[in-house]
Design an enzyme around this catalytic site. Sequence first.
Site, PDB file in Angstrom:
ATOM      1  N   ALA A 155       0.773  -1.206   0.186  1.00 26.99           N
ATOM      2  CA  ALA A 155       0.192  -0.238   0.087  1.00 26.99           C
ATOM      3  C   ALA A 155       1.242   1.036   0.131  1.00 26.99           C
ATOM      4  O   ALA A 155       2.312   1.384   0.372  1.00 26.99           O
ATOM      5  CB  ALA A 155      -1.010  -0.204   0.936  1.00 26.99           C
ATOM      6  N   ASP A 156       0.265   2.181  -0.249  1.00 22.64           N
ATOM      7  CA  ASP A 156       0.891   3.316  -0.851  1.00 22.64           C
ATOM      8  C   ASP A 156      -0.173   4.405  -0.950  1.00 22.64           C
ATOM      9  O   ASP A 156      -0.856   4.863  -1.049  1.00 22.64           O
ATOM     10  CB  ASP A 156       2.398   3.240  -1.817  1.00 22.64           C
ATOM     11  CG  ASP A 156       2.976   4.596  -1.114  1.00 22.64           C
ATOM     12  OD1 ASP A 156       3.146   5.869  -0.959  1.00 22.64           O
ATOM     13  OD2 ASP A 156       4.952   4.505  -0.653  1.00 22.64           O
TER      14      ASP A 156
END
Length: 201
Positions: A77-78
């Site tokens: 995730a980012d």
Amino acid sequence: MVSAPTERLVLASRSAARRGMLTDAGVPFSVQVADVDEDAVKATHDPADAAGLAAELARVKALAVSRHDGDAWVLGADQTLSFDGGLVSKAGSLEAARARLMAMRGKVHHLHSGAALARNGQIVWSGVDTATMRVRDFSDAFLDAYLAAEGEGLLACVGSYRLEGMGSQLFEAVEGDYFSVLGLPLWPVLAELRRAGVLKS
């Protein structure tokens, strides 16, 4: 008592907010921080496509861990922030955070939260969700009090704020999903984890 799932999930992120969201949602997981060169990924990506960059960084992180743990489902995730036609990175100091927040005062910016799920060194799903953040015209006195109260913890946040904390007072309105603002498009992630067998359907 609910029986344990047969599939294993690894979160490829150091984010306390993402760990908290998964824990609060009852998702069993372990953490293995992905060792990736984010600047190298950004250097080859169109800076005008902040949403695409969030998804790409999530995929790169998921793959980096999945290549070493093929049996697990790996969640990368980012989050990226676009403002005034450009890509905004984390502030390196409280002075930079102050300047950033002053620039965003009374204006709109967008947060893009990307996520990706990998298995056996292959991406099996990725997605991105965007929230529109409307910053209020706050006073200099409020900004001083905010920075003093929150301190250097703000430097870990791309927008120099935590909506789950005092940062909520910076805004007049938010359009989009709360979890995506915190850094994870939780609803689609949970749906994919059900499909993967990590969670019961």
